[in-house]
Design a protein around this motif. Structure first.
Motif, PDB file in Angstrom:
ATOM      1  N   ARG A   3     -11.418  -6.524 -60.618  1.00 52.84           N
ATOM      2  CA  ARG A   3     -10.197  -5.884 -60.135  1.00 52.84           C
ATOM      3  C   ARG A   3     -10.402  -4.382 -60.202  1.00 52.84           C
ATOM      4  N   ASP A   4     -10.017  -3.722 -59.141  1.00 51.24           N
ATOM      5  CA  ASP A   4     -10.081  -2.269 -59.117  1.00 51.24           C
ATOM      6  C   ASP A   4      -8.863  -1.694 -59.821  1.00 51.24           C
ATOM      7  N   ARG A   5      -8.951  -0.423 -60.154  1.00 48.32           N
ATOM      8  CA  ARG A   5      -7.849   0.249 -60.826  1.00 48.32           C
ATOM      9  C   ARG A   5      -7.323   1.359 -59.920  1.00 48.32           C
ATOM     10  N   ILE A   6      -6.029   1.407 -59.813  1.00 51.15           N
ATOM     11  CA  ILE A   6      -5.366   2.488 -59.088  1.00 51.15           C
ATOM     12  C   ILE A   6      -4.686   3.347 -60.144  1.00 51.15           C
ATOM     13  N   ARG A   7      -5.118   4.581 -60.262  1.00 48.91           N
ATOM     14  CA  ARG A   7      -4.580   5.472 -61.288  1.00 48.91           C
ATOM     15  C   ARG A   7      -3.646   6.483 -60.643  1.00 48.91           C
ATOM     16  N   LEU A   8      -2.396   6.480 -61.086  1.00 48.14           N
ATOM     17  CA  LEU A   8      -1.374   7.357 -60.529  1.00 48.14           C
ATOM     18  C   LEU A   8      -0.820   8.260 -61.634  1.00 48.14           C
ATOM     19  N   LEU A   9      -0.700   9.520 -61.318  1.00 48.87           N
ATOM     20  CA  LEU A   9      -0.226  10.514 -62.271  1.00 48.87           C
ATOM     21  C   LEU A   9       1.037  11.167 -61.719  1.00 48.87           C
ATOM     22  N   PHE A  10       2.069  11.250 -62.557  1.00 45.96           N
ATOM     23  CA  PHE A  10       3.369  11.755 -62.122  1.00 45.96           C
ATOM     24  C   PHE A  10       3.806  12.964 -62.937  1.00 45.96           C
ATOM     25  N   THR A  11       4.719  13.721 -62.348  1.00 48.62           N
ATOM     26  CA  THR A  11       5.479  14.707 -63.093  1.00 48.62           C
ATOM     27  C   THR A  11       6.921  14.211 -63.159  1.00 48.62           C
ATOM     28  N   LEU A  12       7.549  14.379 -64.305  1.00 52.29           N
ATOM     29  CA  LEU A  12       8.926  13.956 -64.525  1.00 52.29           C
ATOM     30  C   LEU A  12       9.802  15.200 -64.508  1.00 52.29           C
ATOM     31  N   HIS A  13      10.829  15.187 -63.676  1.00 49.55           N
ATOM     32  CA  HIS A  13      11.741  16.321 -63.578  1.00 49.55           C
ATOM     33  C   HIS A  13      13.148  15.872 -63.937  1.00 49.55           C
ATOM     34  N   TYR A  14      13.849  16.707 -64.703  1.00 49.95           N
ATOM     35  CA  TYR A  14      15.228  16.412 -65.068  1.00 49.95           C
ATOM     36  C   TYR A  14      16.046  17.694 -65.056  1.00 49.95           C
ATOM     37  N   ASP A  15      17.254  17.610 -64.513  1.00 49.08           N
ATOM     38  CA  ASP A  15      18.169  18.736 -64.559  1.00 49.08           C
ATOM     39  C   ASP A  15      19.584  18.248 -64.295  1.00 49.08           C
ATOM     40  N   GLN A  16      20.552  19.031 -64.716  1.00 48.00           N
ATOM     41  CA  GLN A  16      21.955  18.803 -64.403  1.00 48.00           C
ATOM     42  C   GLN A  16      22.483  20.068 -63.734  1.00 48.00           C
ATOM     43  N   PHE A  17      23.383  19.895 -62.786  1.00 49.18           N
ATOM     44  CA  PHE A  17      23.906  21.053 -62.071  1.00 49.18           C
ATOM     45  C   PHE A  17      25.319  20.770 -61.587  1.00 49.18           C
ATOM     46  N   ASN A  18      26.025  21.837 -61.254  1.00 49.98           N
ATOM     47  CA  ASN A  18      27.381  21.736 -60.740  1.00 49.98           C
ATOM     48  C   ASN A  18      27.297  21.564 -59.226  1.00 49.98           C
ATOM     49  N   THR A  92      -4.676  -4.741 -51.718  1.00 51.72           N
ATOM     50  CA  THR A  92      -4.257  -3.541 -50.992  1.00 51.72           C
ATOM     51  C   THR A  92      -5.256  -3.342 -49.855  1.00 51.72           C
ATOM     52  N   ALA A  93      -5.006  -2.353 -49.028  1.00 53.29           N
ATOM     53  CA  ALA A  93      -5.924  -2.088 -47.911  1.00 53.29           C
ATOM     54  C   ALA A  93      -7.318  -1.734 -48.415  1.00 53.29           C
ATOM     55  N   LEU A  94      -7.396  -1.018 -49.526  1.00 59.00           N
ATOM     56  CA  LEU A  94      -8.698  -0.613 -50.055  1.00 59.00           C
ATOM     57  C   LEU A  94      -9.214  -1.534 -51.164  1.00 59.00           C
ATOM     58  N   CYS A  95      -8.375  -2.429 -51.653  1.00 65.34           N
ATOM     59  CA  CYS A  95      -8.757  -3.334 -52.733  1.00 65.34           C
ATOM     60  C   CYS A  95      -8.396  -4.775 -52.335  1.00 65.34           C
ATOM     61  N   PRO A  96      -9.174  -5.407 -51.475  1.00 63.17           N
ATOM     62  CA  PRO A  96      -8.814  -6.749 -50.996  1.00 63.17           C
ATOM     63  C   PRO A  96      -8.787  -7.811 -52.095  1.00 63.17           C
ATOM     64  N   ASP A  97      -9.475  -7.573 -53.223  1.00 60.99           N
ATOM     65  CA  ASP A  97      -9.464  -8.533 -54.327  1.00 60.99           C
ATOM     66  C   ASP A  97      -8.373  -8.233 -55.353  1.00 60.99           C
ATOM     67  N   GLY A  98      -7.542  -7.270 -55.056  1.00 63.33           N
ATOM     68  CA  GLY A  98      -6.446  -6.928 -55.967  1.00 63.33           C
ATOM     69  C   GLY A  98      -6.772  -5.704 -56.800  1.00 63.33           C
ATOM     70  N   ALA A  99      -5.755  -5.201 -57.484  1.00 60.38           N
ATOM     71  CA  ALA A  99      -5.929  -4.001 -58.288  1.00 60.38           C
ATOM     72  C   ALA A  99      -4.902  -3.969 -59.416  1.00 60.38           C
ATOM     73  N   THR A 100      -5.282  -3.296 -60.480  1.00 60.68           N
ATOM     74  CA  THR A 100      -4.369  -3.013 -61.584  1.00 60.68           C
ATOM     75  C   THR A 100      -3.924  -1.570 -61.422  1.00 60.68           C
ATOM     76  N   VAL A 101      -2.627  -1.339 -61.599  1.00 61.42           N
ATOM     77  CA  VAL A 101      -2.077   0.002 -61.435  1.00 61.42           C
ATOM     78  C   VAL A 101      -1.873   0.634 -62.805  1.00 61.42           C
ATOM     79  N   ASP A 102      -2.453   1.800 -63.003  1.00 57.89           N
ATOM     80  CA  ASP A 102      -2.247   2.597 -64.215  1.00 57.89           C
ATOM     81  C   ASP A 102      -1.355   3.773 -63.847  1.00 57.89           C
ATOM     82  N   LEU A 103      -0.281   3.971 -64.604  1.00 54.13           N
ATOM     83  CA  LEU A 103       0.640   5.088 -64.372  1.00 54.13           C
ATOM     84  C   LEU A 103       0.754   5.910 -65.642  1.00 54.13           C
TER      85      LEU A 103
END
Length: 194
Positions: A3-18, A92-103
């Motif tokens: 199984r291939d690995r898909i590694r995804l990296l995020f930024t988390l944003h939080y705010d409150q406003f009027n 997936t299109a690039l991983c026909p045998d499936g993939a594990t997603v790392d976030l």
């Protein structure tokens, strides 16, 4: 089975406003926004509406204390599941045998008030002057000798946050928060959160 690995990296944003804007004598309505942006995408696509995971926090008042956790929990559930390797794609299109997603979340973006609220740490007007070191009290406001700044221990902070979460009463929670400036945040569930 490989199984291939898909590694995804995020930024988390939080705010409150009027939502009505900030004007003299305007009311103090507040709505919040919590979103994730995928850093793997090129900057030209990263922040477009179709590529943002977004949670709106309804008004008319902003979240107080640990109320933010109810909006943060479903996001953290997905991040923890992916970190533990339980998100599997059959193909997936690039991983026909499936993939594990790392976030993972690489960093947070927020102003000081929102960042401390998100982390469950006393606000910028509290006696805890810094979220990273142990500067405490007004007498330390003018301490610019960084060699005297002792870093806070993240593991100890997590234990205090758990104590706050598991407290048997609101009074006990308030006492813990007054003493340490820490309350529970769902972010502590992320194994890599520091």
């Amino acid at each position: 089975e490989r199984r291939d690995r898909i590694r995804l990296l995020f930024t988390l944003h939080y705010d409150q406003f009027n939502p009505k804007g900030v004007r003299v004598r305007s009311d103090s309505s507040s709505v919040g926004i919590l979103n994730l942006a995928l850093l793997n995408l090129p900057p030209s696509l990263r922040y477009s509406a179709e590529h943002i995971y977004m949670t709106l926090i309804p008004g008319p008042n902003g979240t107080l204390g640990a109320e933010l956790n109810s909006f943060l929990r479903p996001v953290i559930d997905q991040l923890v599941a992916a970190w533990e390797g339980s998100i599997e794609l059959s193909r997936t299109a690039l991983c026909p045998d499936g993939a594990t997603v790392d976030l993972a979340v690489a960093y947070e973006t927020a102003d000081l008030v929102a960042a401390r609220h998100l982390a469950g740490i006393g606000g910028p007007t509290s006696n805890w002057l810094c979220s990273v070191c142990d500067l405490f009290g007004r007498q330390e406001v003018w301490n610019i000798d960084w060699s005297t700044w002792t870093p806070r221990n993240p593991q100890h902070m997590k234990e205090i946050a758990k104590s706050w979460r598991d407290a048997s009463s609101e009074e006990e929670q308030q006492q813990i928060y007054q003493e340490y400036g820490i309350r529970w945040s769902e972010l502590w569930r992320l194994p890599y959160y520091d």
